[in-house]
Motif scaffolding. Structure first.
Motif, PDB file in Angstrom:
ATOM      1  N   PRO A  55      13.618   7.326  -0.100  1.00 49.44           N
ATOM      2  CA  PRO A  55      13.208   8.689  -0.438  1.00 49.44           C
ATOM      3  C   PRO A  55      11.794   8.784  -1.003  1.00 49.44           C
ATOM      4  CG  PRO A  55      14.647   7.804  -2.154  1.00 49.44           C
ATOM      5  CD  PRO A  55      14.558   6.758  -1.084  1.00 49.44           C
ATOM      6  N   ALA A  56      11.233   9.997  -0.914  1.00 48.05           N
ATOM      7  CA  ALA A  56       9.942  10.303  -1.541  1.00 48.05           C
ATOM      8  C   ALA A  56      10.192  11.180  -2.752  1.00 48.05           C
ATOM      9  CB  ALA A  56       9.064  11.047  -0.550  1.00 48.05           C
ATOM     10  N   THR A  57       9.505  10.871  -3.829  1.00 51.64           N
ATOM     11  CA  THR A  57       9.527  11.756  -4.989  1.00 51.64           C
ATOM     12  C   THR A  57       8.147  12.383  -5.123  1.00 51.64           C
ATOM     13  OG1 THR A  57       8.901   9.896  -6.372  1.00 51.64           O
ATOM     14  CG2 THR A  57      11.251  10.411  -6.246  1.00 51.64           C
ATOM     15  N   ILE A  58       8.035  13.310  -6.053  1.00 54.02           N
ATOM     16  CA  ILE A  58       6.782  14.060  -6.194  1.00 54.02           C
ATOM     17  C   ILE A  58       5.627  13.150  -6.611  1.00 54.02           C
ATOM     18  CG2 ILE A  58       7.315  14.817  -8.554  1.00 54.02           C
ATOM     19  CD1 ILE A  58       5.629  16.902  -5.788  1.00 54.02           C
ATOM     20  N   ASP A  59       5.928  11.984  -7.243  1.00 50.95           N
ATOM     21  CA  ASP A  59       4.841  11.040  -7.631  1.00 50.95           C
ATOM     22  C   ASP A  59       3.967  10.679  -6.444  1.00 50.95           C
ATOM     23  OD1 ASP A  59       7.023  10.762  -9.268  1.00 50.95           O
ATOM     24  OD2 ASP A  59       6.969   8.574  -9.353  1.00 50.95           O
ATOM     25  N   LEU A  60       4.572  10.706  -5.270  1.00 44.19           N
ATOM     26  CA  LEU A  60       3.852  10.246  -4.090  1.00 44.19           C
ATOM     27  C   LEU A  60       2.578  11.081  -3.861  1.00 44.19           C
ATOM     28  CD1 LEU A  60       4.197   8.041  -1.954  1.00 44.19           C
ATOM     29  CD2 LEU A  60       5.462   9.672  -0.556  1.00 44.19           C
TER      30      LEU A  60
ATOM     31  N   VAL B 262      19.437   2.491  11.438  1.00 47.10           N
ATOM     32  CA  VAL B 262      18.187   3.245  11.389  1.00 47.10           C
ATOM     33  C   VAL B 262      17.776   3.516   9.941  1.00 47.10           C
ATOM     34  CG1 VAL B 262      17.009   5.316  12.222  1.00 47.10           C
ATOM     35  CG2 VAL B 262      18.959   4.418  13.516  1.00 47.10           C
ATOM     36  N   LEU B 263      16.502   3.294   9.668  1.00 45.72           N
ATOM     37  CA  LEU B 263      15.946   3.612   8.347  1.00 45.72           C
ATOM     38  C   LEU B 263      14.892   4.705   8.492  1.00 45.72           C
ATOM     39  CD1 LEU B 263      15.389   3.022   5.278  1.00 45.72           C
ATOM     40  CD2 LEU B 263      13.765   1.256   6.046  1.00 45.72           C
ATOM     41  N   VAL B 264      15.004   5.737   7.666  1.00 44.83           N
ATOM     42  CA  VAL B 264      13.966   6.761   7.574  1.00 44.83           C
ATOM     43  C   VAL B 264      13.151   6.497   6.310  1.00 44.83           C
ATOM     44  CG1 VAL B 264      13.526   9.219   7.151  1.00 44.83           C
ATOM     45  CG2 VAL B 264      15.250   8.531   8.828  1.00 44.83           C
ATOM     46  N   ILE B 265      11.844   6.365   6.473  1.00 48.05           N
ATOM     47  CA  ILE B 265      10.968   6.230   5.305  1.00 48.05           C
ATOM     48  C   ILE B 265      10.259   7.561   5.117  1.00 48.05           C
ATOM     49  CG2 ILE B 265       8.970   5.044   4.339  1.00 48.05           C
ATOM     50  CD1 ILE B 265       9.798   2.538   5.852  1.00 48.05           C
TER      51      ILE B 265
ATOM     52  N   VAL C  96      14.225   8.847  -9.518  1.00 52.68           N
ATOM     53  CA  VAL C  96      14.822   7.994  -8.488  1.00 52.68           C
ATOM     54  C   VAL C  96      13.782   6.979  -7.983  1.00 52.68           C
ATOM     55  CG1 VAL C  96      15.723   8.035  -6.109  1.00 52.68           C
ATOM     56  CG2 VAL C  96      16.457   9.764  -7.749  1.00 52.68           C
ATOM     57  N   PRO C  97      14.158   5.690  -7.863  1.00 49.15           N
ATOM     58  CA  PRO C  97      13.228   4.715  -7.285  1.00 49.15           C
ATOM     59  C   PRO C  97      12.871   5.146  -5.862  1.00 49.15           C
ATOM     60  CG  PRO C  97      15.174   3.625  -8.201  1.00 49.15           C
ATOM     61  CD  PRO C  97      15.451   5.098  -8.228  1.00 49.15           C
ATOM     62  N   SER C  98      11.583   5.123  -5.553  1.00 53.68           N
ATOM     63  CA  SER C  98      11.148   5.778  -4.307  1.00 53.68           C
ATOM     64  C   SER C  98      10.024   5.017  -3.616  1.00 53.68           C
ATOM     65  CB  SER C  98      10.672   7.191  -4.632  1.00 53.68           C
ATOM     66  OG  SER C  98       9.423   7.101  -5.299  1.00 53.68           O
ATOM     67  N   VAL C  99       9.591   5.588  -2.522  1.00 54.93           N
ATOM     68  CA  VAL C  99       8.487   5.020  -1.751  1.00 54.93           C
ATOM     69  C   VAL C  99       7.221   4.889  -2.607  1.00 54.93           C
ATOM     70  CG1 VAL C  99       6.950   5.501   0.193  1.00 54.93           C
ATOM     71  CG2 VAL C  99       9.413   5.782   0.458  1.00 54.93           C
ATOM     72  N   TYR C 100       7.076   5.749  -3.598  1.00 55.14           N
ATOM     73  CA  TYR C 100       5.933   5.617  -4.514  1.00 55.14           C
ATOM     74  C   TYR C 100       5.933   4.229  -5.166  1.00 55.14           C
ATOM     75  CZ  TYR C 100       2.996   6.066  -8.618  1.00 55.14           C
ATOM     76  OH  TYR C 100       2.036   5.841  -9.571  1.00 55.14           O
ATOM     77  N   ASP C 101       7.107   3.824  -5.684  1.00 52.24           N
ATOM     78  CA  ASP C 101       7.204   2.520  -6.350  1.00 52.24           C
ATOM     79  C   ASP C 101       6.895   1.388  -5.382  1.00 52.24           C
ATOM     80  OD1 ASP C 101       8.368   3.526  -8.958  1.00 52.24           O
ATOM     81  OD2 ASP C 101       9.835   4.289  -7.534  1.00 52.24           O
ATOM     82  N   VAL C 102       7.318   1.565  -4.142  1.00 56.32           N
ATOM     83  CA  VAL C 102       7.075   0.544  -3.125  1.00 56.32           C
ATOM     84  C   VAL C 102       5.565   0.406  -2.873  1.00 56.32           C
ATOM     85  CG1 VAL C 102       7.416  -0.037  -0.686  1.00 56.32           C
ATOM     86  CG2 VAL C 102       9.333   0.869  -2.047  1.00 56.32           C
ATOM     87  N   LEU C 103       4.895   1.544  -2.700  1.00 55.84           N
ATOM     88  CA  LEU C 103       3.472   1.508  -2.339  1.00 55.84           C
ATOM     89  C   LEU C 103       2.578   1.128  -3.516  1.00 55.84           C
ATOM     90  CD1 LEU C 103       3.108   4.687  -0.111  1.00 55.84           C
ATOM     91  CD2 LEU C 103       3.081   2.304   0.614  1.00 55.84           C
ATOM     92  N   VAL C 104       2.851   1.723  -4.664  1.00 55.93           N
ATOM     93  CA  VAL C 104       1.924   1.566  -5.787  1.00 55.93           C
ATOM     94  C   VAL C 104       2.336   0.410  -6.699  1.00 55.93           C
ATOM     95  CG1 VAL C 104       0.904   2.731  -7.781  1.00 55.93           C
ATOM     96  CG2 VAL C 104       1.251   3.988  -5.652  1.00 55.93           C
ATOM     97  N   GLU C 105       3.647   0.234  -6.920  1.00 53.82           N
ATOM     98  CA  GLU C 105       4.106  -0.818  -7.839  1.00 53.82           C
ATOM     99  C   GLU C 105       4.588  -2.062  -7.096  1.00 53.82           C
ATOM    100  OE1 GLU C 105       3.649  -0.007 -10.860  1.00 53.82           O
ATOM    101  OE2 GLU C 105       3.784   2.178 -10.976  1.00 53.82           O
ATOM    102  N   ALA C 106       4.513  -2.066  -5.784  1.00 53.13           N
ATOM    103  CA  ALA C 106       4.976  -3.191  -4.959  1.00 53.13           C
ATOM    104  C   ALA C 106       6.454  -3.534  -5.207  1.00 53.13           C
ATOM    105  CB  ALA C 106       4.091  -4.433  -5.156  1.00 53.13           C
ATOM    106  N   LYS C 107       7.256  -2.531  -5.486  1.00 52.43           N
ATOM    107  CA  LYS C 107       8.711  -2.731  -5.612  1.00 52.43           C
ATOM    108  C   LYS C 107       9.285  -3.011  -4.217  1.00 52.43           C
ATOM    109  CE  LYS C 107      11.409   0.150  -8.411  1.00 52.43           C
ATOM    110  NZ  LYS C 107      12.336  -0.612  -9.235  1.00 52.43           N
TER     111      LYS C 107
END
Ligand code: ATP
Ligand code: MG
Length: 299
Positions: A115-120, A62-65, A85-96
């Motif tokens: 994980p989510a960081t405050i950048d999100l 199971v993965l929690v996003i 910390v590398p996060s969902v922000y990087d995935v969405l905005v930087e296409a990591k």
């Protein structure tokens, strides 16, 4: 499987239900559950982390996003999410790639968290000017190669671009509803958004699961709201509702789910039971699983 004291205790809770040996059916394809309700504080995050942990304790992967800038799901799972910390922000905005941000959850084998960081908090605005702004999460999930049985996406309490990204990426919407006076207010707008996304961006999307949370059986109001929700939605509402429980609300401050924090508590057992119901229902076209649920449901 579990060599930590917490892991063993949680395993005992699974066994306490007396069905651990049976296990739960694993879906043929990854079920991507969008946990959404734009009303704040109804139990989205609590439901996400505890259902995810329940399924992982039954052997699912199971993965929690964590798609909420507040990062509550990351906190509750004990996953590091400070600003660097590398996060969902990087995935969405930087296409990591998603694989570069996913972390294993301590103490629960088979459970992972992006994980989510405050950048999100800025992503909602930054996404507006990016190409394919509604489908960036979907692309990241499609490119993620680890086998998974379930993905839970914990949405923020809004219907903005983050939630739209979740709805484009998901197959099923899971709506937690708190049993209180204004419970159904705003739900029409959420359902309308699901229809819009289904019509324009993701034909597979449907509301599959409704879970009543913070249910206090002693109040007439709670049972009235529950009746009203069941009257409205019928089949989508899980028979198990989640009671109001101090143990559920304490667990996140220890970076734990209630499954590991107090495995034998009513909150823990109710989330295990809700997870079991969800797994047995499967996708709507799995008619047999649905049938079995009715036959085996007597407790
Ligand atoms: P937000 O909209 O801010 O993301 P949410 O919908 O994710 O909120 P939660 O954070 O899960 O809601 O829950 C809101 C609060 O209620 C939290 O403090 C949580 O610990 C508490 N809570 C959730 N479920 C229960 C429960 N069954 N019994 C007692 N407290 C609960
Ligand atoms: Mg939340």
């Amino acid at each position: 499987m579990d060599d930590t004291p917490i892991g063993r205790a949680a395993q005992l809770a699974v066994e306490a239900l007396g069905r651990a040996g049976q296990g739960l059916p694993r879906p043929e394809q990854t079920r991507v559950m969008v946990v959404a309700n734009q009303k704040g504080g109804v139990g989205k995050t609590t439901t996400t982390v505890n259902l995810a942990a329940s399924l992982a304790l039954h052997g699912a992967r199971v993965l929690v996003i964590d798609l909420d800038p507040q990062g509550n799901a990351s906190t509750a799972l004990g996953v590091d999410h400070h600003a660097e910390v590398p996060s969902v922000y990087d995935v969405l905005v930087e296409a990591k790639p998603l694989a570069e941000v996913v972390q294993p959850v301590p103490d629960v084998e088979g459970l992972f968290c992006a994980p989510a960081t405050i950048d999100l908090a800025g992503a909602e605005i930054e996404l507006v000017s990016l190409v394919a702004r509604e489908s960036r999460l979907k692309r990241a999930i499609d490119a993620y190669e680890q086998p998974l049985d379930y993905i839970f996406i914990d949405c923020p309490p809004s219907l903005g671009l983050l939630t739209v990204n979740a709805m484009v990426a998901g197959n099923e919407v899971l709506i937690p509803i708190q049993c209180e006076y204004y419970a159904l207010e705003g739900l029409g707008q959420l359902l309308h958004n699901v229809d819009l996304v289904r019509g324009h961006l993701n034909p597979r999307l449907h509301v599959s699961t409704i879970l009543l949370t913070m249910y206090d059986g002693r109040t007439r109001l709670a049972s009235q709201v529950a009746d009203e929700v069941r009257g409205h939605f019928g089949a989508e509402v899980l028979r198990t509702s989640i009671p109001r429980s101090v143990r559920i609300s304490e667990a996140p401050s220890y970076g734990q789910t209630v499954l590991t924090y107090d495995p034998g508590s009513s909150g823990s057992l109710s989330y295990l039971e809700a997870a079991r119901e969800m797994a047995l229902r499967g996708m709507p076209r799995q008619g047999e699983a649905h049938h079995e649920r009715h036959d085996g449901g007597a407790q």
